[in-house]
Design a protein around this motif. Structure first.
Motif: not given
Length: 206
Positions: A138-146, A150-154, A164-167, A170-171
């Motif tokens: 899965a592509e971790i930096n793939r944006p949502d419909a808006d 993931l990083m921005q949302r969480l 930290q896990f996301l970073l 590769g986020a």
């Protein structure tokens, strides 16, 4: 007569899945055509969709071994992976679907699977689900419909371990996003993680 025989086996299979009867499912699978695994039953669900609600993940595993590809959607057009996320026993079923070839980057109603995890998984189970999807590509930096990652949302939720896990997975994280966080201690820790990652990248010649 032949048609009614197969219909009977099909209905017996669906009933065995509903009853979480692993032995009966295994026995019927040996006698049933693969196409019937994606044929809807009386309630509109096919065997694979029905198995997502079974308490025993091994049932879905057995069905996937015989089911034709590509995997079908559910009765409402919802991908099976999305339906799996809605179940209490979601992680083992999601894992089996990914191993069977379900796309970890699929989107449903404009939302990538990673983002659907945020909406369907309890906080205590979220990291495990994200990790499993990332393991399968899965592509971790793939944006949502808006247009949010993931990083921005969480970030607003302030879960340091998850962020930290996301970073470390590769986020991307822009300075402007951190400036909007009201938790100075969290921001300091995340900046430290980012610095460590930059140093590691330089040491590896990246």
């Amino acid at each position: 007569m032949l048609t009614s025989l197969f219909d009977s086996r099909h209905e017996r299979l669906l009933k065995a899945i509903d009853n979480n009867d692993l032995d009966k499912v295994a026995g019927l699978l040996a006698k049933i055509e693969a196409a019937l695994l994606i044929t809807p039953g009386k309630d509109g669900r096919h065997a694979l969709e029905q198995a997502l609600q079974a308490e025993e993940p091994r049932i879905l595993e057995l069905l996937l071994q015989k089911a034709p590809r590509p995997l079908p959607t559910g009765r409402c057009g919802t991908p099976l992976a999305c339906l799996a996320l809605q179940q209490a026993n979601s992680l083992p079923h999601l894992t089996l679907l990914l191993q069977a070839g379900e796309d970890p980057n699929l989107e449903h109603q404009g939302q990538p699977l990673l983002h659907l995890c945020i909406e369907t998984c309890e906080p205590s189970r979220l990291m495990l689900h994200l990790s499993r999807l990332l393991q399968h590509g899965a592509e971790i930096n793939r944006p949502d419909a808006d247009g949010h990652t993931l990083m921005q949302r969480l970030l607003p939720h302030g879960d340091q371990a998850l962020l930290q896990f996301l970073l470390q997975s590769g986020a991307e994280c822009e300075e402007a996003w951190l400036e909007e966080v009201n938790n100075a201690e969290l921001v300091t820790q995340l900046k430290r993680v980012l610095d460590d990652l930059r140093i590691r990248k330089l040491m590896l010649g990246g």
